[in-house]
Scaffold this motif. Structure first.
Motif, PDB file in Angstrom:
ATOM      1  N   ARG A  44     -21.931 -33.612  12.188  1.00  0.00           N
ATOM      2  CA  ARG A  44     -23.003 -34.535  11.809  1.00  0.00           C
ATOM      3  C   ARG A  44     -24.170 -34.504  12.799  1.00  0.00           C
ATOM      4  O   ARG A  44     -24.802 -35.526  13.082  1.00  0.00           O
ATOM      5  N   LYS A  60     -27.992 -33.113  13.768  1.00  0.00           N
ATOM      6  CA  LYS A  60     -29.225 -32.745  13.082  1.00  0.00           C
ATOM      7  C   LYS A  60     -29.656 -31.393  13.638  1.00  0.00           C
ATOM      8  O   LYS A  60     -29.767 -31.237  14.864  1.00  0.00           O
ATOM      9  N   VAL A  79     -31.125 -26.958   7.053  1.00  0.00           N
ATOM     10  CA  VAL A  79     -31.616 -27.281   8.390  1.00  0.00           C
ATOM     11  C   VAL A  79     -33.108 -27.557   8.315  1.00  0.00           C
ATOM     12  O   VAL A  79     -33.762 -27.316   7.299  1.00  0.00           O
ATOM     13  N   GLN A 115     -23.913 -24.325  10.544  1.00  0.00           N
ATOM     14  CA  GLN A 115     -22.946 -24.900   9.610  1.00  0.00           C
ATOM     15  C   GLN A 115     -21.886 -25.710  10.350  1.00  0.00           C
ATOM     16  O   GLN A 115     -21.480 -26.793   9.900  1.00  0.00           O
ATOM     17  N   LYS A 158     -23.421 -28.994  11.687  1.00  0.00           N
ATOM     18  CA  LYS A 158     -23.582 -29.987  10.617  1.00  0.00           C
ATOM     19  C   LYS A 158     -22.261 -30.681  10.328  1.00  0.00           C
ATOM     20  O   LYS A 158     -22.225 -31.862   9.947  1.00  0.00           O
TER      21      LYS A 158
END
Length: 528
Positions: A164, A166, A184, A158, A161
């Protein structure tokens, strides 16, 4: 008045509920000798420790009034669980208390690794201003590979992400549907290794994960990738990592844990591309308060006659029930362990079937032990007889227990079946008078093996010469066959052979077995 002995430093805020309880007397002595501990534990009903105090069988047996031992943290390696169970003492831990602190520390290490922050600060301390030397990389659009997608792995995902990144994750209990819900990408271990710009591990340290990130795994990674370990020392093979960083294959590493600690003289610390901290993952004020609070709550609840939330060992059962169940404990666990090692795919459902003389007793403890045997391959000692159901539920696995009058000719029969997203596999076992536990069926094949030691399970086509070729190859590897069982559905069709051998075979031997004509699948495992 209930007496609670605290023998390691704990957060005062965390033990506040105990201090404020009118029916609790706290004795806090954090620098006792072994002899002083033996004397102090004699009158205590509860003992609370961290990792410093070694709670041996001797300590437990001196605690003649002990009802509960609380570990303010996750690992219970410093507590003799067998001795606690033998003496009717419940052991509890705090598995959730350091989740956030470890996830945040991982992200701090990730950022520091990407931007060379410790190295740059060290240069400033040396009165050097060298901006060009410490050009870093951005996290945006980079691939974070996560090996182990439990509580901490999910928290790291989390946060990544939010940068940003991947995220691609591997976990034996993760499938496409669960990955999508977490936002994910699901991948195999090989896919995660191949795609990761940064690789972080968040698994327990068990036999299956020891040196999981080794020379072969690192060879699959991108040139210039970076590796983090804030989980357990030993998951990353340190010599392989040293050579990979030194050669430039791996651009850098961030380590909070080592196989042997303290690690002040470790060769990895001599490499400028490596940053490290002295096992600080759980070292926050909040985490220390959380684990102390969780354990204190369980201690208080039990001493007042309630039920604990985080038990680690098997609670007491009646003597009458124990006499009926105990002969099947080993069989249940090894059936689960056996079938878990031959099933491919993400586990979705566990079915346990009972028949014969097991129809009229409460078999729930046996099912728990079977589930423990299944999950233990991936989770190790963190799963136990008591928390097996909850652990399975947390992994999204359904448990089903059924009883049947169909005995298939056996006085008692236990069948453990695993449904995955790829297949359904099962193993059935019984206890034979005078012969003990036996596995008598593998999927649709009748066999007869003792569930212990080194086993090789070979699926093949029933053709002349297959058994001989297997025997010859193992002889070349100096592997002696102790027993062999062969089962087949029909002549010339699919068949299985199960070998008991005197020593474990290595991956090279297993690969060679797989290359023999008419052999479709080879599984090798050790049951103990």
């Amino acid at each position: 008045m209930h007496r609670v002995l605290i023998s390691d430093p704990l957060s005062e805020e965390g033990i506040k509920p105990l201090r404020e309880a009118d029916d609790i007397e706290i004795i806090k002595e954090t620098s006792m000798s072994h002899e002083e501990l033996l004397e102090a534990v004699g009158s205590a009903e509860a003992l609370i420790v961290r990792s410093q105090t070694q709670v041996t069988r001797e300590v437990i047996e001196h605690g003649t009034h002990l009802k509960i031992i609380g570990r303010a943290g996750v690992g219970v390696d410093n507590i003799d669980l067998d001795a606690a169970t033998d003496n009717g003492v419940i052991v509890v831990n705090a598995p959730d208390g350091n989740t956030i602190s470890t996830a945040e520390h991982t992200m701090a290490m990730l950022m520091s690794l990407a931007r060379n922050i410790p190295q740059a600060y060290h240069q400033l301390q040396q009165k050097r201003w060298e901006r060009k030397k410490f050009v870093g990389v951005e996290l945006k659009d980079k691939v974070l590979g996560i090996v182990g997608f439990g509580r901490i792995g999910r928290e790291v995902a989390q946060r990544a992400k939010g940068h940003r990144m991947k995220v691609v994750a591997f976990d034996p209990f993760l499938n496409e549907e669960k990955a999508q819900k977490a936002g994910v990408t699901h991948g195999t271990l090989e896919e995660v290794l191949q795609q990761a710009d940064f690789l972080t591990v968040h698994t327990p340290l068990i036999e299956k994960t020891k040196h999981l990130i080794n020379e072969e795994a690192i060879a699959l990674m991108k040139d210039g990738a970076r590796i983090l370990n804030c989980a357990r020392g030993g998951i990353v093979e340190e010599n392989a990592l040293y050579e990979a960083v030194k050669s430039g294959k791996i651009a850098g590493a961030a380590l909070d844990v080592f196989e042997e600690e303290p690690a002040t003289e470790h060769p990895l610390l001599s490499l400028p591309e490596v940053i490290a901290t002295p096992h600080l993952g759980a070292s926050t004020v909040e985490a220390q308060e959380n684990v102390a609070t969780d354990v204190s709550a369980d201690v208080l609840e039990l001493l007042r006659g309630g039920t604990v939330r985080n038990p680690v060992n098997l609670p007491s059962v009646s003597t009458e029930m124990m006499e009926k169940l105990s002969p099947y404990f080993t069989l249940s666990e090894r059936l689960g362990s056996f079938v878990s090692r031959i099933a491919e795919g993400t586990f979705e459902k566990i079915n346990v079937y009972y028949s014969g003389e097991l129809l009229d007793i409460d078999t729930t403890p046996l099912t728990r032990i079977a589930v423990k045997g299944i999950l233990g391959r991936y989770i190790g000692s963190r799963v136990n007889d008591v928390n097996a159901y909850k652990t399975a539920a947390d992994k999204g696995i359904t448990i089903n227990e059924q009883k049947s009058t169909k005995t298939k000719g056996f006085t008692n029969l236990i069948t453990v079946e695993i449904e995955t997203d790829k297949e359904t596999r099962s193993a059935a076992g019984t206890r034979l008078n005078g012969l003990g536990a036996r596995i008598v069926q593998l999927d649709q094949y009748s066999i007869d093996i003792v569930p212990e030691g080194h086993l090789i399970v070979i699926h093949h086509t029933d053709q002349p010469g297959a058994i001989g070729r297997v025997g010859s190859l193992l002889a070349e590897q100096d592997v002696n066959i102790a027993t062999m069982q062969v089962g087949r559905a029909n002549e010339g069709g699919e068949a299985v052979m199960v070998l008991t051998v005197d020593k474990a075979i290595d991956k090279q031997a297993a690969d060679q077995l797989s290359e023999i004509a008419d052999i479709r699948q080879v599984d090798y495992l050790t049951l103990k």
